[in-house]
Motif scaffolding. Structure first.
Motif, PDB file in Angstrom:
ATOM      1  N   GLY A 172       0.790  -1.217   0.000  1.00  0.00           N
ATOM      2  CA  GLY A 172       0.000   0.000   0.000  1.00  0.00           C
ATOM      3  C   GLY A 172       0.819   1.263   0.000  1.00  0.00           C
ATOM      4  N   ARG A 430       1.901  -3.278   8.416  1.00  0.00           N
ATOM      5  CA  ARG A 430       1.411  -3.469   7.050  1.00  0.00           C
ATOM      6  C   ARG A 430       1.791  -4.841   6.521  1.00  0.00           C
ATOM      7  NH1 ARG A 430       0.755   1.622   3.324  1.00  0.00           N
ATOM      8  NH2 ARG A 430       0.353   3.159   4.939  1.00  0.00           N
ATOM      9  N   ALA A 507      -3.255  -2.324   1.859  1.00  0.00           N
ATOM     10  CA  ALA A 507      -4.174  -1.195   1.949  1.00  0.00           C
ATOM     11  C   ALA A 507      -5.626  -1.610   1.760  1.00  0.00           C
ATOM     12  CB  ALA A 507      -3.798  -0.152   0.900  1.00  0.00           C
TER      13      ALA A 507
END
Lengths: 552, 460
Positions: A172, A430, A507
């Motif tokens: 992302g 992430r 994301a």
């Protein structure tokens, strides 16, 4: 040295890569065996994480219809060609100049048959222009064609907020500007954009040095060198490493850049079956024992070319076995981690970390910055001697422009973010989010009954469509529902195995994935895509990961 | 039974033996040719153990001249800081001085704000941005062709374009002084390469005539063999211009297509900077493909090919560097577009550049020991040793001394770098001098003066 019986590679339980028959009684995940690797330097190191891959075969009627579809398309193609050559149908393709009509034709008629008659019909599914950053949602420009896809025109409308399941945006990091990109802006204003010189001449900036040191630190190796284009990294450095009299063992499904680099090097190339360690071992044994064909001299060196994650299959390299093989037969290993760097491994360091191995076991670690770092370019990392040699002899260092400074700064910023050097743990979060999203998406698709290829943990998910007409319908329908997917057909995949390929991103939120999954469910019913014959597990609550802790 | 009994005894015995022999042959195992002396498992294991490969890379000595790069701190623009020293830049191909132009930077910044940095995909898979389409349109309009196609790396442009058209069995006539990217493109194409002497049209005509005679011997093969002539507008290795009018004449006479590589001449030659076709006044339709990189005059990164749609469209499916590689980052495309705007708005810079080239060319004549190689129009030319010492290494060392001394006096120069073992026709060692629009007349004079002094000191 170990004898072959109890040797470095335990071939008995090796993962068998052949496509599974539909009689498998297991549920969603097909666990195919435990892999062991015995170290040669005395310290026993056992990797016993099961490699869970599946490459299910389609039912027979699907293959029959697929070939029928292509056959019909070909027949109509011949008909159309006939009509066009007799002037009954208008020919929309561009033609040669009048003055050059007596030159030898630039294209053979047959070469373009597939393009002219099959690809053109469905080519609105590719090259779709977008007009925003390729984040988790993007804006697609609407195009229509008035002459059956020969030419397109833009209506001016923009389809906003299409969910992006096609771009390689694993962590992302490709997003429109926000404050964290301030350093990129500063570098752009200070350094400008171009470099206008090569690395050897006047093109090495202090930014490149900084980046190379950071890459080496990220990968935990001695040194690294960066290049301006990922494709060119392969095609310009493999010829510098091997030449005539060397042997390259390359995987069946290697990327075009690896194939081009291998060809340009002038070495002998032998292909082994995809991810198949027995095939590789046989080739290695034959090479070492019998030497070069005809002259019987020993090979100068043997280089094994593989990729970390194969983008069309979604399979992850069987690294422990390859490392064991390479140590036994004294070959050199070159891994192209274009898709796996930043996206697999507990902290995003790639396949080497995914399997818990030492990066020094791999001779050449190559990767690109396009996919997980949201920039462009490639790198090669490894021991200092290797990188020094490439600094002197790489084609790119002598003849090609070096990387643009703001792009280098973007990579520096992303790498610091992933490593946690910016002071937060967001990077690590992430990476974990990507792993969670991957597992969830794959598990749901399996439950729905689609045929998915690849390793359970690979964020690249090919969903098999098989028939060319379904390929077009799938992509078009999903765009109408504001989901952007990538479909791939021949020649990037085998003729009968056209597929849709999803790239999961950190994301993507749970809602986005659920929206996509709902729509896929409907599409699967509408187009009859649920070919899988694995029976679903009787205890679905065991697979519901939301109710207990996962141990990473 | 009568014929059998009538035959003599020896005959029957012979036939009987023959029949038995045939039966034996039919039922015996087939004889395998043992081409490999059957090795036992133990011998195989020994061979595997004994075999020692070469090291993956041979060791490089620490003071290899190419290992110690010149490190530039800060932007590589007109005033450059090399290895900590402030110099005037005579080494970067920044012909139009657009590397630190504020308009270009502003356009790139706007693009950065909207699109971020990377495109995260090849052109076929959502990597096509409206910026790319706009840039392709602008380039096509600027060069007055039908279509243009953009690559994300300058080297990959011509190296992907040539193999897309020329395959195994085709014939390519290429100049000896062609740059490395063209050589790699030709190698990837697997075609027959015929080299002709640099800029020598009689040599090229001779080769073409020979090929024509071959064709007459085998007309069927000739009908499917494509022919190409590959030339550069301004040669990087020699600084000379290709004789384009003669090339075009030869093209129509012998029916070969022309591919022109205009990396150095785009944005330099011609009244409006359109390159060597404008310089000679030749219609651009006569050239089948023009390829250039955007890294010199356009001060960005990447490359483009332009020509008729019939030719260019093919690369969208078969140009390897286009289909299998991520597309150009939008900020670089926006920068190139703004640079193109600037080029269109003030066409006067091209004549200014030409003036400066002529000036320094004149000023550098008559240096003791060094000769100027390249035309007076070329902004990137070479200074070679008049008399070589005999060994390339010594020559390189001498030239490096000159370069180092010049750098001490704040003139940033560099030697032209080649991969000595890989080049087909290795040019002699030389110092590369690059003229840009930003260099003032005083700086040009000073540079010429410095080079003269240093050359005298080092070479005599």
């Amino acid at each position: 040295m170990a004898n072959p019986g109890g040797g470095a590679v335990c071939n008995g339980n090796l993962h068998n890569h052949e496509k599974q028959s539909d009689g498998s009684p297991s549920g969603n995940c097909a666990k195919n065996g435990i892999v062991r690797e015995a170290q040669q330097n005395g310290k026993p190191h056992f990797y016993d994480k099961p490699i869970a891959e599946s490459f299910e075969e389609a039912p027979l009627h699907v293959m029959v219809f697929t070939y029928l579809g292509y056959g019909l398309g070909t027949l109509f193609g011949y008909l159309r060609d006939f009509l066009r050559s007799w002037g009954i149908e208008k020919c929309n393709a561009a033609v040669e100049r009048e003055e050059q009509k007596d030159f030898v034709p630039l294209y053979q008629n047959f070469e373009n048959f597939y393009t002219r008659n099959l690809y053109i019909r469905i080519r609105d599914n590719w090259n779709r222009p977008i007009c925003s950053a390729p984040g988790s949602r993007f804006d697609v420009m609407e195009r229509v064609s008035d002459d059956y896809n020969w030419t397109f025109r833009f209506t001016g409308r923009i389809i906003k907020d299409v969910i992006n399941m096609g771009s390689y945006n694993f962590l992302g990091l490709a997003a429109s500007y926000d404050e964290s990109m301030r350093t990129v802006k500063d570098v752009l204003e200070e350094y400008g954009l171009g470099v206008a010189s090569t690395r050897h001449e006047m093109g090495t900036l202090d930014k490149h040095e900084e980046l190379e040191n950071l890459v080496a630190k990220f990968l935990n190796v001695e040194a690294a060198m960066v290049f301006g284009m990922g494709f060119a990294t392969n095609s310009m450095n493999i010829p510098a490493l091997v030449g005539k009299g060397c042997l390259i063992l390359s995987d069946e499904l290697n990327h075009a850049s690896l194939v081009l680099g291998a060809r340009l090097s002038g070495a002998t190339i032998r292909i082994f079956k995809h991810n198949n360690m027995q095939s590789l071992e046989k080739l290695l044994r034959d090479a070492v024992i019998y030497g070069q064909p005809r002259v019987r001299r020993a090979w100068k060196k043997i280089l094994i070319l593989v990729e970390g994650i194969y983008s069309m299959e979604g399979s992850i390299l069987h690294l422990p076995q390859i490392v064991a093989l390479k140590k036994k037969y004294k070959a050199y290993l070159y891994i192209d981690e274009a898709h796996s760097i930043g996206s697999v491994g507990p902290t995003g360091r790639g396949v080497v970390e995914f399997f818990g191995l030492d990066p020094r076991d791999v001779d050449v670690l190559m990767g690109t910055f396009t996919k997980s770092f949201g920039a462009a370019g490639g790198y090669i990392a490894g021991r200092k001697e290797l990188v020094d040699y490439l600094r002197v002899h790489s084609h790119s260092a002598v003849y090609a422009t070096s990387m643009s400074p703001p792009v280098a700064e973007q990579i520096i910023r992303s790498m610091k973010f992933i490593m946690g050097l910016d002071g937060t743990t967001e990077g690590l979060q992430r990476v974990r989010q990507l792993a969670k999203n991957t597992r969830y998406f794959r598990q749901r698709l399996n439950e729905m009954g689609f045929i998915i290829y690849g390793n359970e943990e690979s964020p690249v998910i090919p969903l098999l469509l098989y028939m060319p007409a379904k390929v077009a319908a799938f992509a078009r329908h999903l765009l109408n529902r504001k989901i952007g997917v990538v479909v791939v057909g021949f020649p990037a995949t085998p003729l009968a195995e056209a597929r849709a390929r999803f790239c999961i991103s950190a994301a993507h939120t749970r809602e986005m994935l659920d929206t996509v999954l709902e729509n896929l469910d409907e599409m699967g019913d509408l187009l009859q895509l649920k070919y899988s014959r694995h029976r679903k597990s009787a205890r679905p609550e065991l697979y519901d990961e939301t109710s207990f802790e996962l141990d990473d | 039974m009568r014929p059998v009994q009538a035959a003599p005894a020896y005959h029957l015995i012979l036939e009987g033996i023959l029949i038995l022999w045939i039966i034996r042959l039919l039922f015996s195992k087939t004889y395998k040719l043992q081409e490999r002396s059957d090795l036992t498992v133990k011998e195989k294991e020994e061979l595997i153990e004994e075999w020692q490969p070469e090291p993956l890379v041979p060791p490089i000595s620490k003071d290899h001249p190419a290992l110690n790069y010149n490190i530039v701190s800060g932007p590589p623009s007109h005033n450059i800081v090399v290895n900590g020293k402030k110099c005037v830049n005579f080494a970067s191909f920044n012909f139009l001085g657009l590397l630190d132009n504020p308009r270009v930077k502003a356009a790139a910044l706007a693009s950065l704000k909207k699109y971020g940095v990377g495109t995260c995909g090849p052109r076929g898979f959502y990597g096509t941005f409206d910026v790319h389409l706009d840039l392709e349109d602008r380039l096509a309009k600027f060069m007055k062709t039908e279509e243009a196609i953009i690559y994300s790396y300058g080297f990959a442009t011509i190296a992907s374009a040539i193999p897309a058209y020329s395959k195994r069995g085709d014939i390519v006539f290429v100049d000896r002084a062609a740059c490395f990217a063209i050589q790699k493109g030709l190698q990837a194409s697997r075609s027959d390469i015929k080299l002709f002497k640099h800029n020598d049209m009689t040599d090229l005509e001779r080769l073409l005539k020979e090929q024509e005679m071959e064709d007459q011997k085998n007309p069927r093969k000739a009908r499917v063999t494509r022919r190409f002539i590959v030339a550069e507008g301004l040669y990087m290795n020699t600084g000379t211009i290709c004789p384009l009018p003669e090339l075009v004449k030869l093209k129509y006479k012998y029916k070969a297509r022309i591919f022109l590589e205009e990396s150095l001449s785009f944005g330099v030659l011609g009244e409006h900077g359109r390159g060597v076709t404008e310089h000679f006044g030749i219609s651009i339709d006569d050239i089948d493909l023009i390829s250039a990189n955007m890294e010199n005059s356009l001060a960005s990164i990447g490359g483009f090919c332009c020509g008729r749609s019939f030719v260019i469209d093919h690369q969208r499916l078969s140009g390897q560097g286009y289909c299998f590689s991520a597309s150009l980052p939008p900020l670089l495309a926006a920068a190139a577009m703004e640079a193109l705007n600037i080029m269109e708005e003030n066409p006067g810079i091209f004549s200014v550049l030409k003036e400066k080239c002529k000036r320094i060319h004149k000023a550098l004549q008559g240096i003791s020991g060094l000769k100027v190689v390249g035309e007076s129009l070329s902004p990137a030319f070479h200074l070679q040793l008049k008399d070589s010492t005999g060994s390339r290494e010594k020559d390189v060392k001498l030239l490096q001394e000159i370069v180092n001394h010049c750098m001490d006096r704040s003139i940033a120069l560099t030697q032209a770098r080649y991969l000595e073992k890989e080049e087909k026709c290795l040019p002699p060692p030389s110092i590369r001098v690059v003229v840009t629009v930003e260099q003032t007349d005083e700086e040009l004079e000073r540079a010429a003066h410095t080079i003269k002094e240093v050359a005298q000191a080092v070479l005599l």
